[in-house]
Design an enzyme around this catalytic site. Structure first.
Site, mmCIF file in Angstrom:
data_model
loop_
_atom_site.group_PDB
_atom_site.id
_atom_site.type_symbol
_atom_site.label_atom_id
_atom_site.label_comp_id
_atom_site.label_asym_id
_atom_site.label_seq_id
_atom_site.Cartn_x
_atom_site.Cartn_y
_atom_site.Cartn_z
ATOM 1 N N PHE A 100 0.865 -1.177 0.000
ATOM 2 C CA PHE A 100 0.000 0.000 0.000
ATOM 3 C C PHE A 100 0.898 1.222 0.000
ATOM 4 C CE2 PHE A 100 -4.634 0.666 1.292
ATOM 5 C CZ PHE A 100 -5.096 -0.337 0.466
ATOM 6 N N HIS A 215 -8.357 11.578 -1.311
ATOM 7 C CA HIS A 215 -7.893 10.310 -1.875
ATOM 8 C C HIS A 215 -7.664 10.514 -3.364
ATOM 9 C CE1 HIS A 215 -7.709 6.147 -3.078
ATOM 10 N NE2 HIS A 215 -7.722 5.765 -1.810
ATOM 11 N N LEU A 225 -15.106 5.442 -4.277
ATOM 12 C CA LEU A 225 -13.682 5.145 -4.129
ATOM 13 C C LEU A 225 -13.220 4.005 -5.031
ATOM 14 C CD1 LEU A 225 -11.128 5.689 -2.230
ATOM 15 C CD2 LEU A 225 -11.748 3.501 -1.258
ATOM 16 N N ARG A 259 -0.732 9.548 -0.110
ATOM 17 C CA ARG A 259 -1.938 10.077 -0.758
ATOM 18 C C ARG A 259 -1.887 11.574 -1.022
ATOM 19 N NH1 ARG A 259 -6.434 6.439 2.440
ATOM 20 N NH2 ARG A 259 -5.988 4.587 1.197
ATOM 21 N N ARG A 358 -2.898 10.417 6.532
ATOM 22 C CA ARG A 358 -3.049 9.025 6.952
ATOM 23 C C ARG A 358 -2.554 8.076 5.862
ATOM 24 N NH1 ARG A 358 -6.904 4.903 6.040
ATOM 25 N NH2 ARG A 358 -8.255 6.235 4.796
HETATM 26 C C1 LIG Z 1 -14.957 4.132 0.596
HETATM 27 C C2 LIG Z 1 -13.973 4.033 1.724
HETATM 28 C C3 LIG Z 1 -12.989 3.060 1.677
HETATM 29 C C4 LIG Z 1 -12.073 2.945 2.720
HETATM 30 N N1 LIG Z 1 -11.115 1.964 2.663
HETATM 31 C C5 LIG Z 1 -10.275 1.808 3.694
HETATM 32 C C6 LIG Z 1 -9.336 0.739 3.732
HETATM 33 O O1 LIG Z 1 -9.265 -0.082 2.821
HETATM 34 N N2 LIG Z 1 -8.519 0.626 4.796
HETATM 35 C C7 LIG Z 1 -8.568 1.498 5.844
HETATM 36 O O2 LIG Z 1 -7.823 1.344 6.799
HETATM 37 N N3 LIG Z 1 -9.463 2.518 5.840
HETATM 38 C C8 LIG Z 1 -10.310 2.691 4.802
HETATM 39 N N4 LIG Z 1 -11.208 3.726 4.827
HETATM 40 C C9 LIG Z 1 -11.342 4.522 6.031
HETATM 41 C C10 LIG Z 1 -12.048 3.711 7.082
HETATM 42 O O3 LIG Z 1 -12.903 2.795 6.480
HETATM 43 C C11 LIG Z 1 -12.865 4.598 8.024
HETATM 44 O O4 LIG Z 1 -12.089 5.620 8.543
HETATM 45 C C12 LIG Z 1 -13.391 3.770 9.185
HETATM 46 O O5 LIG Z 1 -14.018 2.598 8.711
HETATM 47 C C13 LIG Z 1 -14.354 4.578 10.026
HETATM 48 O O6 LIG Z 1 -14.893 3.716 10.990
HETATM 49 P P1 LIG Z 1 -15.723 4.299 12.200
HETATM 50 O O7 LIG Z 1 -16.144 3.116 12.981
HETATM 51 O O8 LIG Z 1 -14.934 5.348 12.870
HETATM 52 O O9 LIG Z 1 -16.984 5.001 11.525
HETATM 53 P P2 LIG Z 1 -18.156 4.414 10.590
HETATM 54 O O10 LIG Z 1 -17.848 3.097 10.029
HETATM 55 O O11 LIG Z 1 -18.522 5.510 9.663
HETATM 56 O O12 LIG Z 1 -19.340 4.193 11.605
HETATM 57 C C14 LIG Z 1 -19.954 5.266 12.252
HETATM 58 C C15 LIG Z 1 -21.121 4.744 13.047
HETATM 59 O O13 LIG Z 1 -21.622 5.774 13.864
HETATM 60 C C16 LIG Z 1 -23.021 5.857 13.722
HETATM 61 N N5 LIG Z 1 -23.432 7.242 13.891
HETATM 62 C C17 LIG Z 1 -22.924 8.344 13.313
HETATM 63 N N6 LIG Z 1 -23.594 9.432 13.719
HETATM 64 C C18 LIG Z 1 -24.532 9.010 14.575
HETATM 65 C C19 LIG Z 1 -25.543 9.653 15.335
HETATM 66 N N7 LIG Z 1 -25.754 10.975 15.288
HETATM 67 N N8 LIG Z 1 -26.357 8.892 16.108
HETATM 68 C C20 LIG Z 1 -26.198 7.544 16.158
HETATM 69 N N9 LIG Z 1 -25.259 6.893 15.459
HETATM 70 C C21 LIG Z 1 -24.430 7.619 14.688
HETATM 71 C C22 LIG Z 1 -23.330 5.345 12.339
HETATM 72 O O14 LIG Z 1 -24.634 4.842 12.317
HETATM 73 C C23 LIG Z 1 -22.278 4.251 12.193
HETATM 74 O O15 LIG Z 1 -22.747 3.044 12.714
HETATM 75 C C24 LIG Z 1 -12.140 3.842 3.794
HETATM 76 C C25 LIG Z 1 -13.124 4.813 3.836
HETATM 77 C C26 LIG Z 1 -14.017 4.919 2.791
HETATM 78 C C27 LIG Z 1 -15.030 6.020 2.856
#
Ligand SMILES: Cc1cc2nc3c(=O)[nH]c(=O)nc-3n(C[C@H](O)[C@H](O)[C@H](O)COP(=O)(O)OP(=O)(O)OC[C@H]3O[C@@H](n4cnc5c(N)ncnc54)[C@H](O)[C@@H]3O)c2cc1C
Length: 545
Positions: A100, A215, A225, A259, A358
Site C-alpha cells: 500500500f 484520496h 472510491l 496520498r 493518513r
Molecule cells: C470508501 C472508503 C474506503 C475505505 N477503505 C479503507 C481501507 O481499505 N482501509 C482502511 O484502513 N481505511 C479505509 N477507509 C477509512 C475507514 O474505512 C474509516 O475511517 C473507518 O471505517 C471509520 O470507521 P468508524 O467506525 O470510525 O466510523 P463508521 O464506520 O462511519 O461508523 C460510524 C457509526 O456511527 C453511527 N453514527 C454516526 N452518527 C450518529 C448519530 N448521530 N447517532 C447515532 N449513530 C451515529 C453510524 O450509524 C455508524 O454506525 C475507507 C473509507 C471509505 C469512505
C-alpha cells in the site's frame, strides 16, 4: 462495535446506538485492507510500521500513540481472524498482505477488495453472540453533561419518533468521518461528523481539524472510491499525454507514494491542462483479466456500474476526492477526552496516529485497536464510579429546542444550504489552500450558519423523518466547517493534507510542528490553541518518496 465488545467482556453493562443499521456503517465500504506488521509477505516489524506512519503523517502524528497502534496491531488482526474474518491467503495459508502507499513492506492484510465488509460482519456477529443491547436507528443528537461529566445521550428514535434519553456512566463516540462536507467525496451519506460536532458543542476540544485527506482515486463523476489496492497490485496513473506523470513528482515510489503527494500531483496535472475532462486515468489493463478478476473484482464492478467502464479493457477516469478526516475529537491513548466519562475512537477521534496525512490501511486498524482500548478504559471507569442521574431539565431543554425547529413553517429548506456548503468547501478548502479562498470560505460558512438559524423542516411526522435528521446533520457539518477553516488559516505552512502552494509552500517545523486545537468558548466563538506533538525517537526529516 469493537469498543462495545471489549467493554462488555470487561464486565460492563453496554448498549450500542446507531443511526443506521450497524452493518451499513461506512466501514463496510472499506476495500483495500488493514495494516499490521505480520511479516507474512516479506520481513516487517511494528517498528518499521511506526516509522512509515510517522513519516506519512508529515511528523504531525503523536509518536507514543503510533507506537501503540503498530505494536498492538498484529495481535488485534489475529483476533479478528479467530473471530472468523475470512482474510485472503498466501499459498502457505497465512494471511496475505499487499503493498500500500508509503509503506516500506507489503503490510496490508485484506479480504479481496471487501475488507471492511468482512470485518463489519464479523464484529456484528460478536455483538449478537454477546446479546448486546443494540438501539438501531436511534439518532444521537446531544450529549448529556451534568456535574462536569458526560452522563449519556439524547437521541431521536427514527422508527417511532420522539426524543429518548439514554443515561450512561460513560459514552464512547465512534461516529466516523465528515466527508459529506465536500461535494466530491468517497464517504457515505451518513458521514456527517455528528460525534465531533456533539463533543464540540459541549466544549470538548477538536484536534487538527484542517487535515482532511483527499484520496487520489475517486471515480468520476460519483466520487465512489477506487481502492489504493489497484495501485498496490501495479496499476499506473496516466495524464492526457499518456505519460506516467508521477515520474516528475515521486520518482521512487511512483503510484505508491503517499496520498497527499499523489493528490497534489493529479490536481497539478489537471490544473495545468493535462487532465482528461477534469480527471486523470488509472490504468489496470496490463495487470491482465485474471489478476483483476481475482484481486479486484469489486473495483471492476464499481467501474462498470458507476462509469460504464470495464477496467480490463479501458483505463478508469479518477480524481482526488475528500476521503478521511485525520482530525477529530482530541483524545489520549485510551480514547479519553477532556470531559470525564466521554471517549472517542475511530475516525471521529484524533489520538493522533495519522497527523497531517493518513496511510491507507491504518484507519481500519485504528478503529480496532483504539476501539478496544477505549472500550476497556470506559468499562473500568464505569465499574468503579457511582451511578448517574440525568436531570429532567436537560431533557426538557432538548425537547424545547426540537419543538422550535419543528414548529417553524416558513424558511429555507436544508438541502440548498447543504449543497452550497459542500460545493464551496470543495473549491475553497480542497487539495490546495489559498489564504484569500480560506477567508472567503469562512465568510460563506458564517452566512450559511445564519441562514441555518431559519431552516425549515417540511416533514412534521414521527416515523422515519429523514427531513429532520438531515437538518440536524447539516447543523453538525456547519459547526465543523467553521473549526476547520479557523485552524487552516492559522497553519501558515504546507504539511501533509494542508498544502498552501502560493504563500507557504514549505513545511515549517520551527513554528508549526504542533497540533491545532479548536474549541467553543462561552460566547459561542471558536477559539484556537496549539499543542506540541509528542515525539519519542523520530526526528523530523524532509519527506520524499
Ligand atoms: C470508501 C472508503 C474506503 C475505505 N477503505 C479503507 C481501507 O481499505 N482501509 C482502511 O484502513 N481505511 C479505509 N477507509 C477509512 C475507514 O474505512 C474509516 O475511517 C473507518 O471505517 C471509520 O470507521 P468508524 O467506525 O470510525 O466510523 P463508521 O464506520 O462511519 O461508523 C460510524 C457509526 O456511527 C453511527 N453514527 C454516526 N452518527 C450518529 C448519530 N448521530 N447517532 C447515532 N449513530 C451515529 C453510524 O450509524 C455508524 O454506525 C475507507 C473509507 C471509505 C469512505
Amino acid at each position: 462495535m469493537r469498543a462495545a465488545i471489549e467493554a462488555f467482556d470487561e464486565g460492563a453493562d453496554v448498549a450500542l446506538l446507531s443511526k443506521i443499521h450497524p452493518v451499513r456503517s461506512h466501514s463496510g465500504a472499506a476495500e483495500g485492507g488493514i495494516n499490521a506488521a505480520l511479516g507474512n509477505a516479506s520481513e516487517d516489524s511494528p517498528e518499521e510500521h511506526a516509522y512509515d506512519t510517522v513519516k506519512g503523517s508529515d511528523y504531525l502524528g503523536d509518536q507514543d500513540a503510533i507506537t501503540i497502534l503498530c505494536d498492538e496491531a498484529p495481535a488485534d488482526v489475529h483476533q479478528l481472524e479467530r473471530w472468523g474474518a475470512v482474510f485472503s491467503r498466501t499459498p502457505e495459508g497465512k494471511i496475505a498482505q499487499r503493498p500500500f502507499g508509503a509503506a516500506g513492506a507489503p503490510r496490508t492484510a485484506y479480504a479481496a477488495d471487501i475488507t471492511g465488509h468482512v470485518l463489519i460482519q464479523v464484529l456484528y456477529e460478536q455483538v449478537m453472540r454477546r446479546d448486546l443491547r443494540v438501539y438501531e436507528e436511534y439518532f444521537a443528537w446531544q450529549l448529556v453533561v451534568d456535574d462536569d461529566r458526560c452522563q449519556g445521550v439524547i437521541a431521536w428514535d427514527l422508527l417511532n419518533g420522539g426524543l429518548k434519553t439514554i443515561g450512561a456512566k460513560t459514552v464512547i463516540l465512534a461516529t466516523g468521518g465528515a466527508g459529506r462536507l465536500y461535494a466530491g467525496t468517497t464517504n457515505a451519506y451518513a458521514c456527517t461528523g455528528d460525534g465531533m460536532a456533539m463533543a464540540f458543542q459541549v466544549g470538548v476540544a477538536l484536534e487538527d481539524m484542517e487535515m482532511m485527506q483527499f484520496h487520489p482515486t475517486t471515480l468520476a463523476p460519483t466520487g465512489v472510491l477506487i481502492t489504493e489496492g489497484c495501485r498496490g497490485e501495479g496499476a499506473y496513473l496516466l495524464n492526457s499525454e499518456n505519460d506516467r506523470f508521477l515520474e516528475r513528482y515521486a520518482p521512487n515510489a511512483m503510484e505508491l507514494a503517499s496520498r497527499d503527494v499523489i493528490s497534489r500531483a493529479e490536481q497539478t496535472e489537471i490544473d495545468e491542462g493535462r487532465g482528461v475532462d477534469g480527471n486523470v486515468l488509472l490504468d489496470l489493463r496490463h495487470l491482465g483479466a485474471e489478476k483483476i478478476l481475482e484481486r479486484l473484482p469489486g473495483t471492476r464492478e464499481l467501474a462498470m456500474v458507476f462509469a460504464g467502464i470495464d477496467p480490463i479493457h479501458e483505463p478508469i477516469p479518477v480524481r482526488p476526492g475528500a476521503h478521511y478526516h485525520m482530525g477529530g475529537v482530541d483524545t489520549d491513548v485510551w480514547g479519553r477526552t477532556s470531559l470525564e466519562g466521554l471517549y472517542a475512537a475511530g475516525e471521529c477521534a484524533c489520538v493522533s496516529v495519522h497527523g497531517a496525512n493518513r496511510l491507507g490501511g491504518n484507519a481500519l486498524m485504528e478503529t480496532i485497536t483504539f476501539g478496544k482500548r477505549s472500550g476497556k478504559h470506559a468499562a473500568e471507569w464505569a465499574l468503579t464510579n457511582t451511578t448517574i442521574e440525568v436531570p429532567s431539565s436537560v431533557e426538557s431543554d432538548a425537547e424545547r429546542r426540537l419543538k422550535e425547529l419543528l414548529d417553524r413553517t416558513e424558511g429555507e429548506r436544508p438541502w440548498s444550504i447543504r449543497n452550497e456548503l459542500a460545493e464551496t468547501m470543495h473549491v475553497n478548502f480542497g487539495v490546495f489552500r489559498r489564504e484569500d479562498q480560506m477567508k472567503r470560505q469562512g465568510d460563506i460558512v458564517a452566512g450559511l450558519r445564519e441562514r441555518y438559524e431559519r431552516v425549515v423542516v417540511d416533514d412534521k411526522g414521527e416515523i422515519f423523518n429523514n427531513d429532520l435528521t438531515q437538518a440536524l446533520e447539516l447543523g453538525f457539518l456547519l459547526d465543523l466547517a467553521d473549526g476547520m477553516i479557523v485552524a487552516g488559516v492559522a497553519r501558515k505552512e504546507s504539511r501533509g493534507a494542508h498544502a498552501r502552494p502560493d504563500d507557504y509552500p514549505e513545511r515549517d517545523d520551527e513554528q508549526f510542528l504542533k497540533h491545532t486545537i479548536v474549541r467553543l468558548d462561552e460566547d459561542g466563538r471558536t477559539r484556537l490553541e496549539w499543542r506540541p506533538v509528542t515525539m519519542t525517537k523520530w526526528e523530523p526529516k524532509e519527506r520524499t518518496y
